[in-house]
Design an enzyme around this catalytic site. Structure first.
Site, PDB file in Angstrom:
ATOM      1  N   ILE A  15     -23.116 -28.334   3.945  1.00  0.00           N
ATOM      2  CA  ILE A  15     -22.839 -27.917   5.374  1.00  0.00           C
ATOM      3  C   ILE A  15     -23.060 -25.909   5.016  1.00  0.00           C
ATOM      4  CG2 ILE A  15     -20.467 -26.821   3.844  1.00  0.00           C
ATOM      5  CD1 ILE A  15     -19.016 -27.729   6.763  1.00  0.00           C
ATOM      6  N   ASN A  28      -7.820 -26.274  -0.118  1.00  0.00           N
ATOM      7  CA  ASN A  28      -6.157 -26.460  -0.081  1.00  0.00           C
ATOM      8  C   ASN A  28      -4.988 -25.276   0.068  1.00  0.00           C
ATOM      9  OD1 ASN A  28      -5.507 -24.935  -2.529  1.00  0.00           O
ATOM     10  ND2 ASN A  28      -7.673 -25.970  -3.372  1.00  0.00           N
ATOM     11  N   VAL A  37     -16.401 -29.281  -1.360  1.00  0.00           N
ATOM     12  CA  VAL A  37     -16.630 -28.361  -0.267  1.00  0.00           C
ATOM     13  C   VAL A  37     -16.486 -27.103  -0.690  1.00  0.00           C
ATOM     14  CG1 VAL A  37     -15.345 -28.974   1.348  1.00  0.00           C
ATOM     15  CG2 VAL A  37     -17.918 -28.855   2.074  1.00  0.00           C
ATOM     16  N   ASP A  38     -15.214 -27.102  -1.136  1.00  0.00           N
ATOM     17  CA  ASP A  38     -14.299 -25.667  -1.144  1.00  0.00           C
ATOM     18  C   ASP A  38     -15.288 -25.071  -2.553  1.00  0.00           C
ATOM     19  OD1 ASP A  38     -13.139 -23.645  -0.988  1.00  0.00           O
ATOM     20  OD2 ASP A  38     -10.598 -25.029  -1.874  1.00  0.00           O
ATOM     21  N   SER A 121     -11.007 -33.830   3.972  1.00  0.00           N
ATOM     22  CA  SER A 121      -9.702 -35.509   3.085  1.00  0.00           C
ATOM     23  C   SER A 121     -10.462 -36.179   2.964  1.00  0.00           C
ATOM     24  CB  SER A 121      -8.864 -35.463   4.619  1.00  0.00           C
ATOM     25  OG  SER A 121      -7.852 -34.394   4.119  1.00  0.00           O
ATOM     26  N   TYR A 125      -9.415 -35.841  -1.389  1.00  0.00           N
ATOM     27  CA  TYR A 125      -8.020 -36.193  -0.557  1.00  0.00           C
ATOM     28  C   TYR A 125      -7.502 -37.549  -0.318  1.00  0.00           C
ATOM     29  CZ  TYR A 125      -5.571 -31.344  -0.700  1.00  0.00           C
ATOM     30  OH  TYR A 125      -5.137 -29.645  -1.622  1.00  0.00           O
TER      31      TYR A 125
HETATM   32  N1  AR6 Z   1     -21.180 -30.267   2.278  1.00  0.00           N
HETATM   33  C1  AR6 Z   1     -21.490 -31.055   3.178  1.00  0.00           C
HETATM   34  N2  AR6 Z   1     -19.701 -32.378   2.807  1.00  0.00           N
HETATM   35  C2  AR6 Z   1     -19.916 -32.265   1.623  1.00  0.00           C
HETATM   36  C3  AR6 Z   1     -20.473 -30.988   0.635  1.00  0.00           C
HETATM   37  C4  AR6 Z   1     -21.484 -30.216   1.523  1.00  0.00           C
HETATM   38  N3  AR6 Z   1     -21.974 -29.358  -0.291  1.00  0.00           N
HETATM   39  N4  AR6 Z   1     -19.424 -31.335  -0.886  1.00  0.00           N
HETATM   40  C5  AR6 Z   1     -18.979 -32.676  -0.610  1.00  0.00           C
HETATM   41  N5  AR6 Z   1     -18.358 -32.278   0.965  1.00  0.00           N
HETATM   42  P1  AR6 Z   1     -13.604 -32.811  -0.703  1.00  0.00           P
HETATM   43  P2  AR6 Z   1     -10.901 -32.673   0.336  1.00  0.00           P
HETATM   44  C6  AR6 Z   1     -18.031 -33.648   1.441  1.00  0.00           C
HETATM   45  O1  AR6 Z   1     -12.910 -33.356  -2.052  1.00  0.00           O
HETATM   46  O2  AR6 Z   1     -11.067 -34.021   0.476  1.00  0.00           O
HETATM   47  C7  AR6 Z   1     -11.250 -29.450  -2.830  1.00  0.00           C
HETATM   48  O3  AR6 Z   1     -11.086 -29.077  -4.744  1.00  0.00           O
HETATM   49  C8  AR6 Z   1     -17.087 -35.101   0.779  1.00  0.00           C
HETATM   50  O4  AR6 Z   1     -18.241 -35.320   0.316  1.00  0.00           O
HETATM   51  O5  AR6 Z   1     -14.289 -31.132  -0.871  1.00  0.00           O
HETATM   52  O6  AR6 Z   1     -10.177 -32.306   2.184  1.00  0.00           O
HETATM   53  C9  AR6 Z   1      -9.954 -28.746  -2.178  1.00  0.00           C
HETATM   54  O7  AR6 Z   1      -9.938 -27.151  -3.107  1.00  0.00           O
HETATM   55  C10 AR6 Z   1     -15.957 -35.293   1.916  1.00  0.00           C
HETATM   56  O8  AR6 Z   1     -16.851 -36.672   2.127  1.00  0.00           O
HETATM   57  O9  AR6 Z   1     -12.440 -32.682   0.252  1.00  0.00           O
HETATM   58  C11 AR6 Z   1      -9.256 -28.899  -2.232  1.00  0.00           C
HETATM   59  O10 AR6 Z   1      -8.095 -28.703  -3.259  1.00  0.00           O
HETATM   60  C12 AR6 Z   1     -15.971 -34.387   2.080  1.00  0.00           C
HETATM   61  O11 AR6 Z   1     -16.749 -33.363   1.961  1.00  0.00           O
HETATM   62  C13 AR6 Z   1      -9.738 -30.891  -1.860  1.00  0.00           C
HETATM   63  O12 AR6 Z   1     -10.654 -30.443  -2.743  1.00  0.00           O
HETATM   64  C14 AR6 Z   1     -14.689 -33.724   1.410  1.00  0.00           C
HETATM   65  O13 AR6 Z   1     -14.680 -33.769   0.277  1.00  0.00           O
HETATM   66  C15 AR6 Z   1      -9.096 -30.858  -0.436  1.00  0.00           C
HETATM   67  O14 AR6 Z   1     -10.035 -32.086  -1.020  1.00  0.00           O
END
Ligand code: AR6
Length: 181
Positions: A15, A28, A37-38, A121, A125
């Protein structure tokens, strides 16, 4: 107005590379960064993003906040806080739907015409991917059906498993195969 199904794309990729007016961050409630992703968005945007986020005072689950994109190709970052999956009976589906709606509402208010969402999420999450994909597509469709100013929503899938889940959800929501283009 083009129909919603011609304004929603399923794309596989990172992204942080999307050249849309806005990208959405799965943050978060502190809005002070994290993993997944954050972490990737904060690394790519640079330290000014964290500085601006510090001034926002956090964000409740299901809501959204907007900042600049700094070193990202995207002009804005819309930060939304998805629900932590706790079995599905704690309002998780409705809160996830609210993330998509509130992000799109904020986008419209800021003149955003193209926007990219990650799969909110479904990482740390633990929201089940199939159900999350269905909610994402359903909410984007419902919003675009009512709102002509958004030209394109990209649903960015991080790998083939997510992309397959989104294509399956597309068939369920639209009753037909997803077609590129
Ligand atoms: N581009 C697109 N999608 C991505 C990328 C990227 N570069 N990296 C990961 N994903 P998550 P959550 C996908 O864990 O579940 C953080 O620590 C990944 O494969 O990023 O909402 C925050 O600070 C997954 O499908 O977010 C919060 O504490 C999706 O992004 C917590 O994680 C979401 O995974 C939020 O958890």
């Amino acid at each position: 107005m083009k129909p919603a199904k011609e304004r929603i794309r399923i794309v596989e990729g990172d992204i942080t590379k999307q050249e849309t007016d806005a990208i959405v961050n799965a943050a978060n409630s502190s809005l002070l960064g994290g993993g997944g992703v954050d972490g990737a968005i904060h690394r790519a945007a640079g330290p000014e993003l964290l500085e601006e986020c510090r001034g926002l005072g956090g964000c409740p689950t299901g809501e959204a906040r907007i900042t600049k994109g700094y070193r990202l190709p995207a002009k804005h970052v819309i930060h939304t806080v998805g629900p932590v999956w706790r079995g599905g009976n704690r309002g998780e589906p409705e809160l996830l739907a609210a993330c998509y709606r509130n992000s799109l509402k904020l986008a419209v208010e800021h003149g955003v015409r193209t926007i990219a969402f990650p799969s909110i999420s479904t990482g740390a999450y633990r929201f089940p991917l199939d159900q999350a994909a269905r909610i994402a597509i359903k909410e984007c469709k419902a919003f675009l059906d009512q709102e002509p100013s958004i030209e394109e929503v990209s649903l960015v899938c991080f790998g083939p498993a997510a992309s397959d889940a989104y294509r399956k959800a597309w068939r369920e929501v639209f009753g037909e195969e997803y077609r590129e283009g």
